[in-house]
Design an enzyme around this catalytic site. Sequence first.
Site, PDB file in Angstrom:
ATOM      1  N   GLU A 252      95.118  21.065 -36.596  1.00 36.14           N
ATOM      2  CA  GLU A 252      95.198  21.685 -35.714  1.00 36.14           C
ATOM      3  C   GLU A 252      94.628  23.345 -36.296  1.00 36.14           C
ATOM      4  O   GLU A 252      94.497  23.037 -37.740  1.00 36.14           O
ATOM      5  CB  GLU A 252      96.792  22.853 -35.558  1.00 36.14           C
TER       6      GLU A 252
ATOM      7  N   LYS B 258     108.257  19.991 -29.786  1.00 30.81           N
ATOM      8  CA  LYS B 258     108.287  19.383 -28.925  1.00 30.81           C
ATOM      9  C   LYS B 258     109.539  18.126 -28.724  1.00 30.81           C
ATOM     10  O   LYS B 258     109.824  17.955 -27.716  1.00 30.81           O
ATOM     11  CB  LYS B 258     106.672  17.696 -28.922  1.00 30.81           C
TER      12      LYS B 258
ATOM     13  N   GLU C  34     104.360  18.162 -18.840  1.00 27.94           N
ATOM     14  CA  GLU C  34     104.300  17.331 -19.724  1.00 27.94           C
ATOM     15  C   GLU C  34     103.484  16.644 -20.713  1.00 27.94           C
ATOM     16  O   GLU C  34     103.811  16.271 -21.314  1.00 27.94           O
ATOM     17  CB  GLU C  34     104.742  15.582 -18.039  1.00 27.94           C
TER      18      GLU C  34
HETATM   19  N1  HSE Z   1      98.039  18.194 -33.128  1.00 29.28           N
HETATM   20  C1  HSE Z   1      98.736  17.013 -32.382  1.00 29.28           C
HETATM   21  C2  HSE Z   1      98.859  15.863 -33.195  1.00 29.28           C
HETATM   22  C3  HSE Z   1      98.358  17.319 -31.252  1.00 29.28           C
HETATM   23  O1  HSE Z   1      98.856  15.440 -33.869  1.00 29.28           O
HETATM   24  O2  HSE Z   1      99.798  14.535 -32.480  1.00 29.28           O
HETATM   25  C4  HSE Z   1      98.866  18.518 -30.320  1.00 29.28           C
HETATM   26  O3  HSE Z   1     100.188  18.526 -30.461  1.00 29.28           O
END
Ligand code: HSE
Length: 428
Positions: A192, A207, A131
């Site tokens: 990141e 995602k 999730e």
């Molecule tokens: N780096 C991602 C974001 C969160 O900025 O939404 C982790 O997937």
Amino acid sequence: MSEPLRLGIAGLGTVGVGVVRIIRQQAALLQARTGREVVITAVSARSKDKDRGVALSDYAWENDPVALAKRNDVDVFVELMGGDAGPAKDATEAALATGKDVVTANKAMLAIHGQALAETAEAAGLVIGYEAAVAGGIPVMKALTEGLAGNEITRVMGVMNGTCNYILTQMQATRQGYNALFAEADKLGYLEADPNLDVGGIDAGHKLALLSSVAFGTVVDFDAVELEGIQNITLEDIDAAHDMGFRIKLLGVAQKTGRGLEQRMSPCLVPSNSPLGQLEGGTNMVVIEGDAVGQIVLRGAGAGEGPTASAVLSDIVDIARGVRLPTFGQPANTLTKARAAKAAVPAPYYIRMQLVDKPGALAKVAAVLGDAGVSINRMRQYDHDDTSAPVLIVTHKTSRTALDEALANMDASVVLGAPVAIRIETVD
Ligand code: HSE
């Protein structure tokens, strides 16, 4: 009272610490809701001595996540290290090989190796909960696999990278360009370790690939996601889009079409007054459309300690309660291999071009569009500077191929530089 559920947590960054904190602070609530104690027996991270602001002395320490995954006193391996391969994958495979359920926030690992891991898990009667991998705190996997299980899903869309949405909305709010906002996001610690994962659309693409698999019962296929980042979006386009009633979002769209499964993660225009258009800052939004339910809009924090740990806990609670669903909502060996759509379904497009100020210039542009079968819906021309003027065009639905043909055929004597074209996603 059942036996305690024993967790081994690998990775004590922001999310790992958040999970430890909730388990320590909400022990009674978790026990009441699951009918058993949820305890941590062992943890693992790169540095043992770092002060993480949370007590870890009650737990056994392992330097090696694979060793943690194999421990006999661990029922659930909680993988919060990240990375599509390397230690995260090795330890996940070790956990499955030694009979542990897995809970992970690792979108990259599942988007790339999800099918193989799911088949391994299901052959052994184990579950992989993730999730937290999609849209942080938003319970979107649960919504799809459980709440909307009676629907044929027709389209899934989402703004699922908070960093990109922060950059785009702050460009508009502060009147600064992309580079300045990128630097600010960096300073705030939003990016990141490899920023291209964010601004190149890869993180959000992972995602989308996971959502798409669950929504359409297909083998997860990240390579088929058409990816485009936000690096080339200018303040000029944000303003021009706004003027035509739109906002620019890094938008993921997955839908089944007559020509195969379409999966796109790219900058799109959405109506300013739609829920997606109104999404500000680092927030995420997922829009799901089902044949029976219509449209569902889920909005919330897509990252951060509390929200992501909240999602990890939902998988842990499921396992503690005995809720055991297949990784992708149906057995992995029943997922179909989708044919990837070669071209996106036709859509309206926004075009911005710089036009030379001379008689017949606009007529030439209109003729080239018309010859390619691209019909103009709305158009706006701004004041001229000395010799040229910006022109904005919103087309009726057209294929990208027809549009590209028209743009390639624009007369260089009237159109200055390369026109910008961005897809407009139809959302109610
Ligand atoms: N780096 C991602 C974001 C969160 O900025 O939404 C982790 O997937």
